[in-house]
Write a protein that holds these residues in place. Structure first.
Motif, PDB file in Angstrom:
ATOM      1  N   LEU A   1       0.544  -1.335   0.375  1.00  0.00           N
ATOM      2  CA  LEU A   1      -0.175   0.163   0.037  1.00  0.00           C
ATOM      3  C   LEU A   1       0.807   0.988  -0.458  1.00  0.00           C
ATOM      4  CD1 LEU A   1      -3.364  -0.840   2.410  1.00  0.00           C
ATOM      5  CD2 LEU A   1      -2.586  -1.234   0.050  1.00  0.00           C
ATOM      6  N   PRO A   2       2.243   1.604   1.009  1.00  0.00           N
ATOM      7  CA  PRO A   2       2.349   2.715   0.787  1.00  0.00           C
ATOM      8  C   PRO A   2       3.084   2.626  -0.759  1.00  0.00           C
ATOM      9  CG  PRO A   2       3.184   1.650   2.729  1.00  0.00           C
ATOM     10  CD  PRO A   2       2.448   0.314   1.796  1.00  0.00           C
ATOM     11  N   LEU A   3       3.804   1.780  -1.317  1.00  0.00           N
ATOM     12  CA  LEU A   3       4.363   1.661  -2.729  1.00  0.00           C
ATOM     13  C   LEU A   3       3.110   2.312  -3.672  1.00  0.00           C
ATOM     14  CD1 LEU A   3       6.644   1.323  -4.391  1.00  0.00           C
ATOM     15  CD2 LEU A   3       6.440  -1.734  -4.353  1.00  0.00           C
ATOM     16  N   ALA A   4       2.151   1.706  -3.047  1.00  0.00           N
ATOM     17  CA  ALA A   4       1.391   2.299  -4.030  1.00  0.00           C
ATOM     18  C   ALA A   4       0.809   3.441  -4.328  1.00  0.00           C
ATOM     19  CB  ALA A   4      -0.519   1.619  -4.551  1.00  0.00           C
ATOM     20  N   ARG A   5       1.220   4.069  -3.213  1.00  0.00           N
ATOM     21  CA  ARG A   5       0.991   5.285  -3.174  1.00  0.00           C
ATOM     22  C   ARG A   5       1.870   5.952  -3.726  1.00  0.00           C
ATOM     23  NH1 ARG A   5      -1.831   9.566  -0.132  1.00  0.00           N
ATOM     24  NH2 ARG A   5      -0.650  10.813   1.044  1.00  0.00           N
ATOM     25  N   GLU A   6       3.760   6.077  -2.893  1.00  0.00           N
ATOM     26  CA  GLU A   6       4.482   6.794  -3.609  1.00  0.00           C
ATOM     27  C   GLU A   6       4.583   6.233  -5.556  1.00  0.00           C
ATOM     28  OE1 GLU A   6       8.545   4.113  -2.064  1.00  0.00           O
ATOM     29  OE2 GLU A   6       9.244   4.512  -4.154  1.00  0.00           O
ATOM     30  N   ARG A   7       3.822   5.175  -5.899  1.00  0.00           N
ATOM     31  CA  ARG A   7       4.180   5.116  -7.363  1.00  0.00           C
ATOM     32  C   ARG A   7       3.122   5.990  -7.999  1.00  0.00           C
ATOM     33  NH1 ARG A   7       8.064   3.584 -10.484  1.00  0.00           N
ATOM     34  NH2 ARG A   7       7.051   1.476 -11.012  1.00  0.00           N
ATOM     35  N   GLY A   8       2.390   6.662  -7.324  1.00  0.00           N
ATOM     36  CA  GLY A   8       0.760   6.837  -7.885  1.00  0.00           C
ATOM     37  C   GLY A   8       0.033   5.952  -8.862  1.00  0.00           C
ATOM     38  N   MET A   9      -0.487   5.013  -7.948  1.00  0.00           N
ATOM     39  CA  MET A   9      -0.972   3.549  -8.712  1.00  0.00           C
ATOM     40  C   MET A   9      -2.625   3.935  -6.251  1.00  0.00           C
ATOM     41  SD  MET A   9       1.579   0.841  -9.068  1.00  0.00           S
ATOM     42  CE  MET A   9       3.148   1.108  -9.856  1.00  0.00           C
ATOM     43  N   GLY A  10      -3.798   3.739  -8.149  1.00  0.00           N
ATOM     44  CA  GLY A  10      -4.707   3.589  -6.952  1.00  0.00           C
ATOM     45  C   GLY A  10      -4.987   2.069  -6.978  1.00  0.00           C
ATOM     46  N   VAL A  11      -5.542   2.057  -5.634  1.00  0.00           N
ATOM     47  CA  VAL A  11      -5.635   0.341  -5.100  1.00  0.00           C
ATOM     48  C   VAL A  11      -6.900  -0.144  -5.195  1.00  0.00           C
ATOM     49  CG1 VAL A  11      -5.305  -0.433  -2.857  1.00  0.00           C
ATOM     50  CG2 VAL A  11      -3.528   1.296  -3.820  1.00  0.00           C
ATOM     51  N   MET A  12      -7.036  -0.821  -5.181  1.00  0.00           N
ATOM     52  CA  MET A  12      -9.080  -1.369  -4.943  1.00  0.00           C
ATOM     53  C   MET A  12      -8.592  -2.960  -4.512  1.00  0.00           C
ATOM     54  SD  MET A  12     -10.772  -2.829  -8.471  1.00  0.00           S
ATOM     55  CE  MET A  12     -10.793  -0.872  -9.645  1.00  0.00           C
ATOM     56  N   VAL A  13      -8.850  -2.883  -2.856  1.00  0.00           N
ATOM     57  CA  VAL A  13      -8.761  -4.285  -2.385  1.00  0.00           C
ATOM     58  C   VAL A  13      -9.922  -5.016  -2.276  1.00  0.00           C
ATOM     59  CG1 VAL A  13      -9.679  -3.838   0.034  1.00  0.00           C
ATOM     60  CG2 VAL A  13      -8.412  -2.260   0.155  1.00  0.00           C
ATOM     61  N   ASN A  14      -9.610  -6.749  -2.721  1.00  0.00           N
ATOM     62  CA  ASN A  14     -10.037  -7.242  -2.836  1.00  0.00           C
ATOM     63  C   ASN A  14     -10.132  -8.443  -1.609  1.00  0.00           C
ATOM     64  OD1 ASN A  14      -8.015  -9.243  -2.838  1.00  0.00           O
ATOM     65  ND2 ASN A  14      -7.456  -8.627  -4.971  1.00  0.00           N
ATOM     66  N   LEU A  15     -11.442  -9.044  -0.817  1.00  0.00           N
ATOM     67  CA  LEU A  15     -11.481 -10.213   0.322  1.00  0.00           C
ATOM     68  C   LEU A  15     -11.348  -9.137   1.066  1.00  0.00           C
ATOM     69  CD1 LEU A  15      -8.446 -12.786  -0.448  1.00  0.00           C
ATOM     70  CD2 LEU A  15     -10.969 -12.380  -0.729  1.00  0.00           C
ATOM     71  N   PRO A  16     -12.149  -7.950   1.579  1.00  0.00           N
ATOM     72  CA  PRO A  16     -12.231  -6.496   2.043  1.00  0.00           C
ATOM     73  C   PRO A  16     -13.187  -7.720   3.474  1.00  0.00           C
ATOM     74  CG  PRO A  16     -13.638  -6.218   0.864  1.00  0.00           C
ATOM     75  CD  PRO A  16     -13.534  -7.051   0.231  1.00  0.00           C
ATOM     76  N   PHE A  17     -13.792  -8.853   3.341  1.00  0.00           N
ATOM     77  CA  PHE A  17     -14.626  -9.613   4.652  1.00  0.00           C
ATOM     78  C   PHE A  17     -13.625 -10.458   5.143  1.00  0.00           C
ATOM     79  CE2 PHE A  17     -18.446  -7.017   2.898  1.00  0.00           C
ATOM     80  CZ  PHE A  17     -18.037  -5.984   3.837  1.00  0.00           C
ATOM     81  N   GLY A  18     -13.051 -10.609   4.398  1.00  0.00           N
ATOM     82  CA  GLY A  18     -11.553 -12.266   4.280  1.00  0.00           C
ATOM     83  C   GLY A  18     -12.745 -13.191   3.794  1.00  0.00           C
ATOM     84  N   ARG A  19     -13.357 -13.316   3.090  1.00  0.00           N
ATOM     85  CA  ARG A  19     -14.791 -14.310   2.345  1.00  0.00           C
ATOM     86  C   ARG A  19     -15.684 -14.379   3.780  1.00  0.00           C
ATOM     87  NH1 ARG A  19     -10.321 -16.623  -0.464  1.00  0.00           N
ATOM     88  NH2 ARG A  19     -11.018 -16.096  -2.753  1.00  0.00           N
ATOM     89  N   GLY A  20     -15.864 -13.132   4.464  1.00  0.00           N
ATOM     90  CA  GLY A  20     -17.389 -13.586   5.632  1.00  0.00           C
ATOM     91  C   GLY A  20     -16.084 -13.415   6.723  1.00  0.00           C
TER      92      GLY A  20
END
Ligand SMILES: NC(=O)c1ccc[n+]([C@@H]2O[C@H](COP(=O)([O-])OP(=O)(O)OC[C@H]3O[C@@H](n4cnc5c(N)ncnc54)[C@H](OP(=O)(O)O)[C@@H]3O)[C@@H](O)[C@H]2O)c1
Length: 307
Positions: free
Chosen positions: A211-230
């Protein structure tokens, strides 16, 4: 902007307090504004909550199976949601999403993201053409290389597609910490509009470096498995929300888990799987009202770690 609308919009583009939101009939809720964040490479904004279509959108064939999915997407759109994530590997989910969107005719169009999981240029091209056909959309908003499969070849192919304006954004996904080292190396080497990674209150490994690297490199972040599949719902089953959840307009466990994610400065949106209208209403509540600040996010982590 009229005075009412200005009153509803907070500094992050948030809307009125959640209790008010939940009590409004659907069309009135749509008139308010959900929290949106900007895609770093373009400045275009998308809703911080999107729909994930793995598992629950695959296999639907007849109207009886399609109807609740259509109702879910209709509710999502009415509430101001704008992102749908799918993949060629989710059974017939791409075709189901394509059909439902053709039925619903959303305006403005949703931000439609799919993936590319193939080895070799020819197999990749064939899969891409199938995605265009199943999703019935040109250009597609985002295609991301799925789980690093043949990533160099396929990203090169996606760059050509982007140059030809057949897709608007490109990226890569992972959902497994065993891939993080290779994923990080790929992120350092490639220019990407988006990464998609697994991140949840009880699964915070991506916050170490990706996540810090995405910010540094100017990349958007989509988060999958936000509930850990429930998994997070199982961990909190039967427990009341802590009273301090009200301080960031959180009225359910789903909103607790999602607000933690979308308040991360590197995260553009989370894509929970939701195939029931009631889930959509609940989860879209996480895109409204106040979000937790840094101190509160730490408190949320400690709360979940102590369970
Ligand atoms: N490598 C990759 O690229 C990758 C890997 C995995 C996932 N993904 C993407 O990420 C998306 C999300 O992952 P996921 O759907 O597998 O897992 P998830 O979002 O962590 O969990 C979804 C499940 O949580 C439950 N749920 C949702 N909203 C709820 C609510 N408000 N209250 C109670 N329960 C609720 C539902 O369970 P029930 O349906 O059982 O009730 C739903 O199936 C996928 O759909 C896919 O688009 C990408």
């Amino acid at each position: 902007m009229n005075r009412n609308r200005r009153r509803l919009l907070g500094h992050a583009g948030a809307i009125a307090p959640l209790a008010l939101f939940a009590d409004l009939p659907l069309p009135a809720r749509a008139a308010t504004t959900v929290i949106r964040k900007a895609i770093p490479s373009s400045g275009e904004t998308i809703s911080v909550i999107g729909v994930g279509t793995a598992r629950r959108y695959q296999g639907a064939a007849g109207e009886a199976e399609l109807a609740p999915l259509r109702d879910s997407l209709r509710t999502f759109l009415e509430l101001g949601g704008s992102v749908i994530d799918t993949a060629p590997s989710y059974g017939n989910a791409e075709a189901v999403v394509g059909k439902l969107l053709a039925d619903l005719q959303p305006s403005p169009a949703v931000f439609l993201a799919t993936k590319l999981g193939a080895t070799g240029r020819d197999a990749g091209r064939e899969q891409i053409e199938q995605s265009f056909s199943h999703l019935q959309r040109r250009p597609l908003d985002l295609i991301a290389v799925h789980n690093l499969q043949d990533v160099e070849t396929q990203l090169a192919q996606l760059r050509e597609l982007k140059a030809a304006k057949r897709i608007r954004y490109l990226g890569a996904t992972t959902s497994n910490d065993r891939q993080y080292k290779a994923f990080e190396a790929m992120m350092r080497k490639q220019a990407l509009d988006f990464v998609q990674v697994d991140f949840a209150l009880d699964n915070r490994g991506a916050d170490q470096r990706l996540l810090p690297l995405a910010r540094e490199r100017g990349m958007g972040v989509m988060v999958n498995l936000p509930f850990g599949r429930g998994r997070l719902f199982d961990a909190t089953k039967g427990r009341p929300l802590p009273p301090w959840a009200a301080e960031f307009d959180c009225a359910s466990w789903a909103q607790f888990f999602l607000k933690y994610i979308v308040s991360h400065e590197a995260v553009t949106c989370a894509i929970p799987g939701m195939a029931k209208p009631a889930y959509v209403v609940d989860n879209m509540g996480a895109a409204t009202g106040r979000l937790p600040d840094q101190a509160t996010r730490k408190r949320m982590e400690a709360f979940i770690d102590a369970l």
